[in-house]
Enzyme design. Structure first.
Site, PDB file in Angstrom:
ATOM      1  N   THR A  56      22.337 -23.248 -24.901  1.00 60.92           N
ATOM      2  CA  THR A  56      23.629 -22.324 -23.768  1.00 60.92           C
ATOM      3  C   THR A  56      24.633 -23.376 -23.478  1.00 60.92           C
ATOM      4  OG1 THR A  56      24.115 -20.866 -22.507  1.00 60.92           O
ATOM      5  CG2 THR A  56      22.263 -22.207 -21.873  1.00 60.92           C
ATOM      6  N   LYS A  60      26.421 -25.609 -27.659  1.00 57.08           N
ATOM      7  CA  LYS A  60      25.894 -24.544 -27.783  1.00 57.08           C
ATOM      8  C   LYS A  60      26.936 -25.269 -30.353  1.00 57.08           C
ATOM      9  CE  LYS A  60      26.119 -20.413 -26.376  1.00 57.08           C
ATOM     10  NZ  LYS A  60      25.557 -18.781 -26.553  1.00 57.08           N
ATOM     11  N   ASP A  96      24.252 -14.128 -31.079  1.00 60.00           N
ATOM     12  CA  ASP A  96      24.332 -13.544 -30.184  1.00 60.00           C
ATOM     13  C   ASP A  96      25.963 -12.158 -30.223  1.00 60.00           C
ATOM     14  OD1 ASP A  96      24.564 -15.203 -27.130  1.00 60.00           O
ATOM     15  OD2 ASP A  96      25.902 -16.696 -28.319  1.00 60.00           O
ATOM     16  N   GLY A 123      36.514 -18.563 -26.095  1.00 62.77           N
ATOM     17  CA  GLY A 123      35.665 -19.679 -26.038  1.00 62.77           C
ATOM     18  C   GLY A 123      34.207 -19.658 -27.278  1.00 62.77           C
ATOM     19  N   ARG A 146      43.915 -17.390 -21.130  1.00 61.45           N
ATOM     20  CA  ARG A 146      44.795 -18.652 -20.742  1.00 61.45           C
ATOM     21  C   ARG A 146      45.404 -19.219 -21.286  1.00 61.45           C
ATOM     22  NH1 ARG A 146      40.619 -20.904 -15.769  1.00 61.45           N
ATOM     23  NH2 ARG A 146      39.392 -21.772 -17.310  1.00 61.45           N
ATOM     24  N   TYR A 209      26.601 -11.640 -17.273  1.00 63.67           N
ATOM     25  CA  TYR A 209      25.404 -10.579 -16.397  1.00 63.67           C
ATOM     26  C   TYR A 209      25.151 -11.173 -15.366  1.00 63.67           C
ATOM     27  CZ  TYR A 209      23.597 -14.297 -18.505  1.00 63.67           C
ATOM     28  OH  TYR A 209      23.149 -16.157 -19.369  1.00 63.67           O
ATOM     29  N   GLY A 230      26.094  -7.546 -19.596  1.00 67.45           N
ATOM     30  CA  GLY A 230      26.102  -8.211 -20.650  1.00 67.45           C
ATOM     31  C   GLY A 230      24.181  -8.960 -20.417  1.00 67.45           C
TER      32      GLY A 230
HETATM   33  P1  NAP Z   1      33.796 -20.993 -22.982  1.00 67.44           P
HETATM   34  O1  NAP Z   1      33.348 -21.660 -24.041  1.00 67.44           O
HETATM   35  O2  NAP Z   1      33.358 -21.940 -21.636  1.00 67.44           O
HETATM   36  O3  NAP Z   1      34.860 -20.256 -22.922  1.00 67.44           O
HETATM   37  C1  NAP Z   1      35.192 -19.400 -22.000  1.00 67.44           C
HETATM   38  C2  NAP Z   1      36.199 -18.653 -22.171  1.00 67.44           C
HETATM   39  O4  NAP Z   1      36.941 -18.249 -20.948  1.00 67.44           O
HETATM   40  C3  NAP Z   1      37.751 -19.524 -22.049  1.00 67.44           C
HETATM   41  O5  NAP Z   1      38.242 -19.935 -22.408  1.00 67.44           O
HETATM   42  C4  NAP Z   1      38.234 -20.274 -20.729  1.00 67.44           C
HETATM   43  O6  NAP Z   1      39.326 -20.965 -20.812  1.00 67.44           O
HETATM   44  C5  NAP Z   1      38.033 -18.479 -19.748  1.00 67.44           C
HETATM   45  N1  NAP Z   1      38.424 -18.794 -18.939  1.00 67.44           N
HETATM   46  C6  NAP Z   1      37.437 -19.348 -17.565  1.00 67.44           C
HETATM   47  N2  NAP Z   1      37.298 -19.066 -16.542  1.00 67.44           N
HETATM   48  C7  NAP Z   1      38.914 -18.432 -16.576  1.00 67.44           C
HETATM   49  C8  NAP Z   1      39.571 -17.901 -15.468  1.00 67.44           C
HETATM   50  N3  NAP Z   1      39.043 -17.862 -14.194  1.00 67.44           N
HETATM   51  N4  NAP Z   1      39.966 -17.057 -16.115  1.00 67.44           N
HETATM   52  C9  NAP Z   1      40.748 -16.455 -17.056  1.00 67.44           C
HETATM   53  N5  NAP Z   1      40.255 -16.961 -18.403  1.00 67.44           N
HETATM   54  C10 NAP Z   1      38.827 -17.993 -17.367  1.00 67.44           C
HETATM   55  O7  NAP Z   1      31.508 -19.985 -22.287  1.00 67.44           O
HETATM   56  P2  NAP Z   1      30.739 -19.094 -23.092  1.00 67.44           P
HETATM   57  O8  NAP Z   1      30.285 -19.288 -24.000  1.00 67.44           O
HETATM   58  O9  NAP Z   1      32.219 -18.333 -24.622  1.00 67.44           O
HETATM   59  O10 NAP Z   1      31.004 -17.564 -22.203  1.00 67.44           O
HETATM   60  C11 NAP Z   1      32.263 -16.446 -21.954  1.00 67.44           C
HETATM   61  C12 NAP Z   1      30.892 -15.797 -21.167  1.00 67.44           C
HETATM   62  O11 NAP Z   1      30.193 -15.019 -21.446  1.00 67.44           O
HETATM   63  C13 NAP Z   1      29.948 -16.653 -19.779  1.00 67.44           C
HETATM   64  O12 NAP Z   1      30.151 -15.984 -18.117  1.00 67.44           O
HETATM   65  C14 NAP Z   1      28.478 -16.106 -20.627  1.00 67.44           C
HETATM   66  O13 NAP Z   1      27.536 -16.743 -19.926  1.00 67.44           O
HETATM   67  C15 NAP Z   1      28.776 -15.561 -21.109  1.00 67.44           C
HETATM   68  N6  NAP Z   1      28.125 -15.305 -22.526  1.00 67.44           N
HETATM   69  C16 NAP Z   1      26.922 -13.614 -22.598  1.00 67.44           C
HETATM   70  C17 NAP Z   1      26.150 -13.660 -23.330  1.00 67.44           C
HETATM   71  C18 NAP Z   1      25.537 -12.641 -23.161  1.00 67.44           C
HETATM   72  O14 NAP Z   1      24.542 -12.427 -23.875  1.00 67.44           O
HETATM   73  N7  NAP Z   1      25.539 -12.023 -21.893  1.00 67.44           N
HETATM   74  C19 NAP Z   1      26.033 -15.123 -24.184  1.00 67.44           C
HETATM   75  C20 NAP Z   1      27.197 -15.396 -24.560  1.00 67.44           C
HETATM   76  C21 NAP Z   1      27.669 -16.243 -22.957  1.00 67.44           C
HETATM   77  P3  NAP Z   1      40.206 -22.043 -21.279  1.00 67.44           P
HETATM   78  O15 NAP Z   1      39.712 -22.396 -22.479  1.00 67.44           O
HETATM   79  O16 NAP Z   1      41.384 -22.834 -20.598  1.00 67.44           O
HETATM   80  O17 NAP Z   1      38.967 -22.501 -20.384  1.00 67.44           O
END
Ligand code: NAP
Length: 260
Positions: A56, A60, A96, A123, A146, A209, A230
């Site tokens: 995670t 990743k 995922d 992301g 953003r 989640y 999630g």
């Molecule tokens: P990541 O690679 O760090 O990407 C996060 C994204 O959200 C980026 O685009 C980031 O923008 C944006 N962001 C962060 N804080 C923000 C805010 N306050 N306002 C607006 N945009 C914001 O993380 P990820 O791996 O994609 O994961 C994202 C979420 O999905 C996490 O909460 C994770 O736990 C969840 N997730 C859940 C599952 C599931 O099985 N349910 C699986 C995977 C991920 P910047 O690039 O500008 O920082």
């Protein structure tokens, strides 16, 4: 095991250990907090012990770059969430994508056809959402993020289905599915989008989640939208990882019960 930094809050050990118990496999699923600087040496140790597990944030992408054998879908996303060793080689996959796909089908009650998706975030999880949407019939995804440059880069990788929209209001007009792929709402009651802006006919999917549900999903349901957080995706990606490691179907009901 689950490699991340930090990972102590993860729910994966709860349902993976339930699946191991149900299958009578005498192993324990544990979290391993690994700082980015330690990843290479930890992977070397894991190779020796023939370990298997999930990956995670923030590893990743780095683990994807270290794989000997990687699935097509993980290559498409550019990130992995599942690994195991075979004959000393590191195998990697990304469950995922299928986890998200299954959870959306359950939410919509069938195939997502002609979906008009608003995707919040750019992301790793957003890339998994786009990889799933590519397989849907006639889907279009508007990425709202953003960081516009990062969003444009992501849209270029998925140009057949995706584009960038800088106006949230414009993106939401006519949307059939609104997906949060940002961490907003994970640790507080902030909502990624005011549900007042979302049509009641749209479905809402929050990748975030929390036990008891996320505030955004609760608000969306109050408004009359179909909505899921999630957890179903988390469970399904975990079940698919279990299949990769052991070659058998886990007991999904035992996994689900463990989270209640
Ligand atoms: P990541 O690679 O760090 O990407 C996060 C994204 O959200 C980026 O685009 C980031 O923008 C944006 N962001 C962060 N804080 C923000 C805010 N306050 N306002 C607006 N945009 C914001 O993380 P990820 O791996 O994609 O994961 C994202 C979420 O999905 C996490 O909460 C994770 O736990 C969840 N997730 C859940 C599952 C599931 O099985 N349910 C699986 C995977 C991920 P910047 O690039 O500008 O920082």
């Amino acid at each position: 095991m689950l490699l991340g930094h930090p990972v102590s809050h993860s729910l994966s050990p709860v349902f993976q250990n339930a699946a191991l118990r149900a299958a009578k496999i005498p192993l324990k699923y544990e979290t391993l907090d690994v700082a980015p600087s330690e990843l290479r040496s930890v992977l070397r140790e894991l190779r020796e012990s023939k370990a298997a597990g999930n990956v995670t944030i923030p590893h990743k992408t780095a683990v994807h770059a270290s794989c000997d054998k990687v699935s097509d879908v993980a290559d498409r996303v550019g990130a992995v969430n599942t690994f195991w060793f075979e004959a000393g080689e590191l195998y990697c996959d990304n469950t995922d994508v299928a986890g998200f796909d299954a959870a959306v089908r359950a939410l919509l009650g069938g195939d997502p056809v002609n979906a008009r998706v608003v995707l919040l975030g750019s992301g790793g999880a957003a890339a998994a959402v786009l990889a799933a949407a590519e397989s849907w019939q006639n889907a279009r995804v508007a990425i709202v993020a953003r960081n516009h440059e990062k969003a444009r880069k992501l849209a270029r990788r998925f140009r057949d289905v995706a584009g960038v929209e800088t106006s949230l209001q414009k993106a939401l007009a006519g949307a059939t599915l609104v997906v949060n792929a940002t961490p907003v709402g994970q640790h507080d009651d902030e909502e990624p989008v005011d549900v007042g802006m979302i049509e009641p006919t749209a479905a809402v999917f929050d990748l975030v989640y929390r036990r008891g549900g996320t505030p955004w999903v609760k608000s969306a349901r109050k408004k009359g939208c179909r909505a899921a957080d999630g957890l179903p995706m988390l469970l399904e990606q975990g079940a698919l990882s279990f299949q990769r490691w052991f070659g058998i179907e886990p007991d999904r009901e035992a996994m689900r019960q463990a989270l209640l």
